[in-house]
Design a protein around this motif. Structure first.
Motif, mmCIF file in Angstrom:
data_model
loop_
_atom_site.group_PDB
_atom_site.id
_atom_site.type_symbol
_atom_site.label_atom_id
_atom_site.label_comp_id
_atom_site.label_asym_id
_atom_site.label_seq_id
_atom_site.Cartn_x
_atom_site.Cartn_y
_atom_site.Cartn_z
ATOM 1 N N ASP A 162 0.811 -1.229 0.000
ATOM 2 C CA ASP A 162 0.000 0.000 0.000
ATOM 3 C C ASP A 162 0.841 1.275 0.000
ATOM 4 O O ASP A 162 0.305 2.363 0.200
ATOM 5 C CB ASP A 162 -0.907 0.024 1.245
ATOM 6 N N LEU A 163 2.148 1.163 -0.210
ATOM 7 C CA LEU A 163 3.011 2.337 -0.051
ATOM 8 C C LEU A 163 2.576 3.505 -0.957
ATOM 9 O O LEU A 163 2.435 4.637 -0.484
ATOM 10 C CB LEU A 163 4.473 1.962 -0.322
ATOM 11 N N ASP A 164 2.336 3.229 -2.237
ATOM 12 C CA ASP A 164 1.990 4.332 -3.153
ATOM 13 C C ASP A 164 0.680 4.988 -2.754
ATOM 14 O O ASP A 164 0.552 6.214 -2.766
ATOM 15 C CB ASP A 164 1.884 3.819 -4.600
ATOM 16 N N GLN A 165 -0.265 4.156 -2.390
ATOM 17 C CA GLN A 165 -1.579 4.685 -1.983
ATOM 18 C C GLN A 165 -1.427 5.522 -0.699
ATOM 19 O O GLN A 165 -1.977 6.628 -0.585
ATOM 20 C CB GLN A 165 -2.503 3.500 -1.767
ATOM 21 N N LEU A 193 -2.188 5.633 9.313
ATOM 22 C CA LEU A 193 -1.668 4.680 8.330
ATOM 23 C C LEU A 193 -1.063 3.476 9.052
ATOM 24 O O LEU A 193 -0.211 3.657 9.929
ATOM 25 C CB LEU A 193 -0.562 5.343 7.493
ATOM 26 N N PRO A 194 -1.478 2.265 8.688
ATOM 27 C CA PRO A 194 -0.962 1.082 9.393
ATOM 28 C C PRO A 194 0.304 0.496 8.754
ATOM 29 O O PRO A 194 0.532 0.642 7.562
ATOM 30 C CB PRO A 194 -2.114 0.084 9.262
ATOM 31 N N PHE A 195 1.107 -0.159 9.577
ATOM 32 C CA PHE A 195 2.208 -1.004 9.088
ATOM 33 C C PHE A 195 2.143 -2.307 9.880
ATOM 34 O O PHE A 195 1.458 -2.377 10.909
ATOM 35 C CB PHE A 195 3.583 -0.319 9.303
ATOM 36 N N THR A 215 10.076 -3.952 7.896
ATOM 37 C CA THR A 215 10.360 -3.409 6.561
ATOM 38 C C THR A 215 9.265 -2.448 6.104
ATOM 39 O O THR A 215 9.558 -1.369 5.573
ATOM 40 C CB THR A 215 10.546 -4.569 5.549
ATOM 41 N N ASP A 216 8.008 -2.810 6.342
ATOM 42 C CA ASP A 216 6.907 -1.873 6.024
ATOM 43 C C ASP A 216 7.181 -0.541 6.724
ATOM 44 O O ASP A 216 7.063 0.529 6.131
ATOM 45 C CB ASP A 216 5.554 -2.332 6.599
#
Ligand code: PAZ
Length: 364
Positions: A29-32, A159-161, A165-166
């Motif tokens: 979901d990084l780009d979003q 925003l969740p991780f 690494t996330d």
């Protein structure tokens, strides 16, 4: 004498940071997430509002690519979620990017979500028997939390991780975007971040097996680092059931996570104010480790805490000072949250950071 190592051709040197980010997969979901951060930062920058990135909760260390097992830590995200609420307070008026471990405590809902009894216990049937409302004894405190939640409105971006690494990909990308805020950006890194990880090249694709049966069928590769069994003919049999091979012990060999805070300070968001947290269990180590982190990363403040007393006292360590911040016994008895002391002090330091930056700008 060993021959000197051949010099690496110019341009081929990869830093630990580059290697980490080029060999580990980014979160899907990084780009979003970054599109949301861009819009959030631009909107609040236009309103000349200060923005704080609060990181919160623990990071996991997966042991398999299709992850069944992972290493985790104790953090529920209390520090981060509570601090976020005080930054969002009307008087403080910060906008908050809340980078948190998925399913950990959230600002406002934290008062009900992880309570020892269910959130349903806060409800009772309404007078008509057609719906539910809060119990009378909870109504005043719920109304206050609800009003603060509504007032925070679009000043909160959560925003969740999940994995270490996330977390690092998100931290790097968010802090780079926050760079455009200049000194109005504040990084408040309260997440409990793993110091160790398992690099992808040593990670099993599938669930690690506890015996050699079907090992090759399941992954086609050796399954992690198992301690070799000396006697292959040993069995886990305590009764007359069919013989099964004895389970093997699992030896996990983790690499250190490269130290990223220096990159954060020097490259990713150099004009933001940066505050890191340091957790120890041995009080004799805390101040030394906090000072060491300040020296190593050259950031603005380390807030130190001891696991057992983290809700009652913390220590602010700056290049100039060491200051304990403590709740009084009466405050502890009244369940006052230590973040009511931490956040206002952090805000004063951030204001000072902005003042110094602007004064420097004028003289240049
Ligand atoms: O999540 P929590 O409120 O239970 O704990 C907060 C904390 C101890 C994780 C935080 O205050 C902290 O020290 N974070 C940094 C931990 C570290 O990596 O040293």
């Amino acid at each position: 004498m060993a021959a000197p190592a051949a010099a690496a051709p110019l341009g081929s040197m990869q830093s630990d940071e580059d290697r980490y980010f080029s060999t580990n997969p980014p979160p899907k979901d990084l780009d979003q997430h970054m599109a949301l951060v861009e819009a959030f930062v631009d909107k609040h920058a236009k309103a000349n509002r200060r923005i704080v990135l609060v990181t919160s909760g623990g990071t996991t260390v997966p042991l398999e690519k299709q992850t069944v097992r992972f290493i985790d830590n104790f953090s529920a995200g209390t520090r981060g979620a509570t601090s976020a609420e005080y930054f969002l307070d009307d008087k403080a008026d910060y906008a908050v990017i809340f980078l948190h471990r998925q399913f950990s405590l959230q600002p406002y809902s934290r008062h009900y979500s992880h309570a020892t009894h269910s959130f349903l216990d806060f409800l009772t049937e309404d007078e008509n028997g057609h719906g539910v409302r809060s119990r009378d004894e909870d109504a005043a405190s719920m109304l206050s939390v609800w009003r603060r939640y509504r007032a925070a409105g679009d000043r909160l971006l959560a925003l969740p991780f999940v994995t270490i690494t996330d977390y690092l990909f998100e931290l790097r990308a968010i802090s780079r975007i926050m760079h455009r805020l200049g000194p109005n950006g504040l990084l408040y890194l309260a997440a409990a971040v793993s110091d160790f990880f398992l690099p992808p090249e040593r990670m099993a694709e599938h669930k690690i097996q506890s015996t050699d049966i079907n090992a090759d069928k399941s992954s086609g590769k050796p399954l992690g680092s198992f301690a070799a069994d000396e006697d292959e003919e040993t069995f886990d049999n305590f009764d007359s059931s069919p013989k099964v091979p004895r389970s093997k012990s699992l030896v996990i060999d983790l690499d250190p996570v490269p130290k990223f805070l220096k990159s954060l300070v020097d490259n990713w968001s150099p004009e933001s104010m940066m505050i890191s947290f340091k957790l120890e269990t041995d009080p004799d180590l805390l101040i030394g480790k906090a000072k060491g982190a300040l020296e190593r990363y050259q950031h603005h403040l380390v807030i130190g805490n001891i696991l057992a007393t983290r809700k009652q006292e913390v220590v602010f360590v700056t290049p100039q000072d060491v200051n304990w911040v403590r709740l009084s016994e009466a405050d502890v008895a009244a369940n006052v949250e230590i973040e009511t002391l931490i956040v206002p002090q952090v805000i004063s330091l951030h204001e000072e950071h902005i003042r110094i930056y602007k004064a420097k700008e004028k003289t240049q």
